[in-house]
Design a protein around this motif. Structure first.
Motif, PDB file in Angstrom:
ATOM      1  N   ASP A  16       1.181  -1.405  -0.160  1.00  9.44           N
ATOM      2  CA  ASP A  16      -0.040  -0.129  -0.196  1.00  9.44           C
ATOM      3  C   ASP A  16       1.151   0.603   0.017  1.00  9.44           C
ATOM      4  O   ASP A  16       1.528   1.424   0.789  1.00  9.44           O
ATOM      5  CB  ASP A  16      -1.011   0.450   1.278  1.00  9.44           C
ATOM      6  N   PRO A  17       0.566   1.813  -0.667  1.00  7.73           N
ATOM      7  CA  PRO A  17       2.022   3.093  -1.473  1.00  7.73           C
ATOM      8  C   PRO A  17       1.166   4.134  -0.661  1.00  7.73           C
ATOM      9  O   PRO A  17       2.107   5.227   0.050  1.00  7.73           O
ATOM     10  CB  PRO A  17       1.809   3.335  -2.913  1.00  7.73           C
ATOM     11  N   THR A  18       0.059   4.298   0.183  1.00  9.10           N
ATOM     12  CA  THR A  18      -0.229   5.200   1.014  1.00  9.10           C
ATOM     13  C   THR A  18       0.124   5.334   2.309  1.00  9.10           C
ATOM     14  O   THR A  18       0.576   6.311   2.977  1.00  9.10           O
ATOM     15  CB  THR A  18      -1.588   5.882   0.743  1.00  9.10           C
ATOM     16  N   SER A  19       0.330   4.182   2.666  1.00  7.11           N
ATOM     17  CA  SER A  19       1.048   3.851   3.992  1.00  7.11           C
ATOM     18  C   SER A  19       2.693   3.201   4.589  1.00  7.11           C
ATOM     19  O   SER A  19       3.223   2.813   5.300  1.00  7.11           O
ATOM     20  CB  SER A  19       0.149   3.350   5.114  1.00  7.11           C
ATOM     21  N   ASP A  20       3.000   2.959   2.847  1.00 13.92           N
ATOM     22  CA  ASP A  20       4.295   2.221   2.528  1.00 13.92           C
ATOM     23  C   ASP A  20       4.536   1.035   3.149  1.00 13.92           C
ATOM     24  O   ASP A  20       5.315   0.192   3.662  1.00 13.92           O
ATOM     25  CB  ASP A  20       5.780   3.141   3.458  1.00 13.92           C
ATOM     26  N   CYS A  21       3.205   0.057   3.148  1.00 15.28           N
ATOM     27  CA  CYS A  21       2.940  -0.851   3.912  1.00 15.28           C
ATOM     28  C   CYS A  21       3.530  -1.938   2.240  1.00 15.28           C
ATOM     29  O   CYS A  21       3.564  -1.863   1.731  1.00 15.28           O
ATOM     30  CB  CYS A  21       1.371  -1.421   3.429  1.00 15.28           C
ATOM     31  N   PRO A  22       4.661  -2.655   2.978  1.00 10.92           N
ATOM     32  CA  PRO A  22       5.050  -3.542   1.693  1.00 10.92           C
ATOM     33  C   PRO A  22       4.218  -4.751   1.894  1.00 10.92           C
ATOM     34  O   PRO A  22       3.862  -4.925   2.770  1.00 10.92           O
ATOM     35  CB  PRO A  22       6.714  -3.976   2.644  1.00 10.92           C
ATOM     36  N   SER A  23       4.962  -5.947   0.976  1.00  6.17           N
ATOM     37  CA  SER A  23       3.540  -6.827   0.770  1.00  6.17           C
ATOM     38  C   SER A  23       4.716  -8.073   1.952  1.00  6.17           C
ATOM     39  O   SER A  23       5.361  -7.517   2.453  1.00  6.17           O
ATOM     40  CB  SER A  23       4.066  -8.072  -0.625  1.00  6.17           C
ATOM     41  N   LEU A  24       3.584  -8.625   2.839  1.00  3.46           N
ATOM     42  CA  LEU A  24       4.233  -9.830   3.269  1.00  3.46           C
ATOM     43  C   LEU A  24       3.191 -11.239   2.266  1.00  3.46           C
ATOM     44  O   LEU A  24       3.273 -10.903   1.746  1.00  3.46           O
ATOM     45  CB  LEU A  24       2.964  -9.892   4.409  1.00  3.46           C
ATOM     46  N   GLY A  25       5.452 -11.795   3.071  1.00  2.00           N
ATOM     47  CA  GLY A  25       5.061 -12.919   1.521  1.00  2.00           C
ATOM     48  C   GLY A  25       4.075 -14.451   3.130  1.00  2.00           C
ATOM     49  O   GLY A  25       4.190 -14.229   3.987  1.00  2.00           O
ATOM     50  N   TYR A  26       4.161 -15.645   2.489  1.00  3.38           N
ATOM     51  CA  TYR A  26       3.521 -16.614   2.902  1.00  3.38           C
ATOM     52  C   TYR A  26       3.543 -17.590   2.288  1.00  3.38           C
ATOM     53  O   TYR A  26       2.991 -17.433   0.967  1.00  3.38           O
ATOM     54  CB  TYR A  26       1.350 -16.105   2.944  1.00  3.38           C
ATOM     55  N   ILE A  27       3.896 -18.481   2.910  1.00  2.00           N
ATOM     56  CA  ILE A  27       4.699 -19.605   2.713  1.00  2.00           C
ATOM     57  C   ILE A  27       4.098 -21.099   3.282  1.00  2.00           C
ATOM     58  O   ILE A  27       4.615 -21.669   4.258  1.00  2.00           O
ATOM     59  CB  ILE A  27       6.358 -20.067   2.766  1.00  2.00           C
ATOM     60  N   LEU A  28       3.217 -21.716   1.935  1.00  2.98           N
ATOM     61  CA  LEU A  28       2.498 -23.106   3.058  1.00  2.98           C
ATOM     62  C   LEU A  28       2.860 -24.460   2.428  1.00  2.98           C
ATOM     63  O   LEU A  28       2.957 -24.176   1.378  1.00  2.98           O
ATOM     64  CB  LEU A  28       1.359 -22.705   2.659  1.00  2.98           C
ATOM     65  N   SER A  29       3.349 -24.883   3.112  1.00  8.02           N
ATOM     66  CA  SER A  29       3.943 -26.344   2.463  1.00  8.02           C
ATOM     67  C   SER A  29       2.654 -27.640   2.301  1.00  8.02           C
ATOM     68  O   SER A  29       1.725 -27.381   3.163  1.00  8.02           O
ATOM     69  CB  SER A  29       4.788 -27.345   3.837  1.00  8.02           C
ATOM     70  N   ASP A  30       2.493 -28.500   1.858  1.00 11.10           N
ATOM     71  CA  ASP A  30       1.643 -29.496   1.153  1.00 11.10           C
ATOM     72  C   ASP A  30       0.808 -30.137   2.884  1.00 11.10           C
ATOM     73  O   ASP A  30       0.492 -30.271   2.478  1.00 11.10           O
ATOM     74  CB  ASP A  30       2.035 -30.105   0.103  1.00 11.10           C
ATOM     75  N   ALA A  31       1.615 -30.185   3.401  1.00 10.09           N
ATOM     76  CA  ALA A  31       1.458 -30.763   5.040  1.00 10.09           C
ATOM     77  C   ALA A  31       0.517 -29.726   5.425  1.00 10.09           C
ATOM     78  O   ALA A  31       0.316 -30.127   6.729  1.00 10.09           O
ATOM     79  CB  ALA A  31       2.557 -31.024   5.689  1.00 10.09           C
ATOM     80  N   GLY A  32       0.695 -28.180   5.147  1.00  8.62           N
ATOM     81  CA  GLY A  32       0.053 -27.225   5.935  1.00  8.62           C
ATOM     82  C   GLY A  32       0.695 -26.477   7.260  1.00  8.62           C
ATOM     83  O   GLY A  32       0.205 -26.187   8.029  1.00  8.62           O
ATOM     84  N   SER A  33       2.408 -26.482   6.795  1.00  5.08           N
ATOM     85  CA  SER A  33       2.814 -25.368   7.719  1.00  5.08           C
ATOM     86  C   SER A  33       3.529 -24.877   7.106  1.00  5.08           C
ATOM     87  O   SER A  33       3.255 -23.853   5.834  1.00  5.08           O
ATOM     88  CB  SER A  33       4.083 -26.168   8.175  1.00  5.08           C
ATOM     89  N   SER A  34       2.968 -23.120   7.716  1.00  6.22           N
ATOM     90  CA  SER A  34       3.534 -22.131   7.375  1.00  6.22           C
ATOM     91  C   SER A  34       4.680 -21.145   7.538  1.00  6.22           C
ATOM     92  O   SER A  34       4.895 -21.084   8.981  1.00  6.22           O
ATOM     93  CB  SER A  34       2.247 -21.303   6.783  1.00  6.22           C
ATOM     94  N   ILE A  35       4.948 -20.412   7.071  1.00  5.61           N
ATOM     95  CA  ILE A  35       5.893 -19.067   7.483  1.00  5.61           C
ATOM     96  C   ILE A  35       5.763 -17.693   6.613  1.00  5.61           C
ATOM     97  O   ILE A  35       4.621 -18.094   5.499  1.00  5.61           O
ATOM     98  CB  ILE A  35       7.081 -19.502   6.842  1.00  5.61           C
ATOM     99  N   MET A  36       5.914 -16.483   7.361  1.00  4.58           N
ATOM    100  CA  MET A  36       5.861 -15.594   6.918  1.00  4.58           C
ATOM    101  C   MET A  36       6.982 -14.963   6.994  1.00  4.58           C
ATOM    102  O   MET A  36       8.104 -14.831   7.424  1.00  4.58           O
ATOM    103  CB  MET A  36       4.517 -14.620   8.336  1.00  4.58           C
ATOM    104  N   VAL A  37       6.822 -13.886   5.534  1.00  4.86           N
ATOM    105  CA  VAL A  37       8.083 -13.437   5.311  1.00  4.86           C
ATOM    106  C   VAL A  37       7.798 -11.579   5.741  1.00  4.86           C
ATOM    107  O   VAL A  37       6.917 -11.361   4.996  1.00  4.86           O
ATOM    108  CB  VAL A  37       8.463 -13.935   3.404  1.00  4.86           C
ATOM    109  N   ASP A  38       9.078 -11.318   6.531  1.00  7.22           N
ATOM    110  CA  ASP A  38       8.444 -10.083   6.731  1.00  7.22           C
ATOM    111  C   ASP A  38       7.494  -9.609   8.104  1.00  7.22           C
ATOM    112  O   ASP A  38       6.519 -10.427   7.525  1.00  7.22           O
ATOM    113  CB  ASP A  38       8.180  -8.537   6.069  1.00  7.22           C
ATOM    114  N   ALA A  39       7.781  -9.087   8.812  1.00  7.49           N
ATOM    115  CA  ALA A  39       6.772  -8.581  10.119  1.00  7.49           C
ATOM    116  C   ALA A  39       5.483  -7.553   9.438  1.00  7.49           C
ATOM    117  O   ALA A  39       4.626  -7.563  10.605  1.00  7.49           O
ATOM    118  CB  ALA A  39       7.277  -8.199  11.230  1.00  7.49           C
TER     119      ALA A  39
END
Ligand SMILES: [Fe+2]
Length: 229
Positions: A16-39
């Motif tokens: 969101d360029p109006t508040s400088d919010c960057p994209s956050l990433g989301y990685i999901l394994s086939d088994a259903g565990s996930s990780i986020m990229v950046d806080a």
């Protein structure tokens, strides 16, 4: 905020360029565990991302990986309830921020119009460092899905980390391909840009996400880079 799929295992929230919010990433394994990229750039930004995952009934992240120390990627670490992972160079910056006095926070707040857009008061800003620190790279086995955090020399900051998912040919690049915002005209150091380009050229990828831009395929990524030489 929306969550868009990039590859079989990877998604991103829109920036969101109006508040400088960057994209956050989301990685999901086939088994259903996930990780986020950046806080995220604020507890509000982070909470919106969590609400989005909950509304989509997606598993909540077990880890948060940091791409670089800049405030818009890290000031929400105080809201992250899982271990936060960063490279040692990023951690040095985060510790410096964690030790900011109220006066330092106020100075930062006054100088950053986007922080003023995101926080009603500087007193709501609570910088925090990471929980797990690595040197150069770390490989995470997310239920069989390889997730690699790789420090990269580049033009944007001295601590850029690429989050690379080889099986998907996916690079979450943070802002690493951008110029240096602390320099006049957001200058690109030609030496660092060449090093950076050589590094990503040597990697097999088909999707490249800069945190404040739309995703690019491999060909688009290098066309974009050529314009910056
Ligand atoms: Fe940045």
């Amino acid at each position: 905020m929306e969550l868009k799929q990039l590859t079989k295992h990877c998604w991103y929230s829109n920036s969101d360029p109006t508040s400088d919010c960057p994209s956050l990433g989301y990685i999901l394994s086939d088994a259903g565990s996930s990780i986020m990229v950046d806080a995220g750039n604020s507890p509000k930004h982070h909470d919106e991302f969590m609400d989005l995952l909950k509304n989509l009934s997606l598993p909540l992240p077990r880890l948060c990986l940091i791409t670089h120390w800049h405030w818009d990627h890290t000031l929400a670490i105080c809201s992250v309830e899982v271990p936060v992972v960063a490279c040692d160079k990023t951690q040095s910056h985060l510790i410096e921020m964690e030790n900011w006095s109220q006066e330092d926070i106020k100075k930062f707040y006054i100088s950053e119009e986007y922080a003023q857009a995101e926080y009603p008061s500087h007193e709501l800003i609570h910088p925090k460092s990471a929980d797990i620190v690595f040197h150069d790279h770390i490989e995470i086995n997310l239920d069989g899905l390889r997730v690699i955090c790789q420090f990269v020399e580049g033009p944007h900051s001295d601590d850029s980390t690429l989050i690379y998912i080889p099986e998907d040919g996916m690079i979450f690049a943070g802002d690493s391909s951008a110029g240096d915002f602390s320099k006049p005209n957001i200058a690109y150091d030609p030496f660092l840009l060449k090093k950076y380009t050589d590094t990503i050229t040597s990697m097999e990828f088909s999707c490249f996400l800069h945190s404040h831009r739309e995703p690019l395929n491999r060909e688009e990524t290098f066309l974009f880079r050529k314009r910056q030489f």
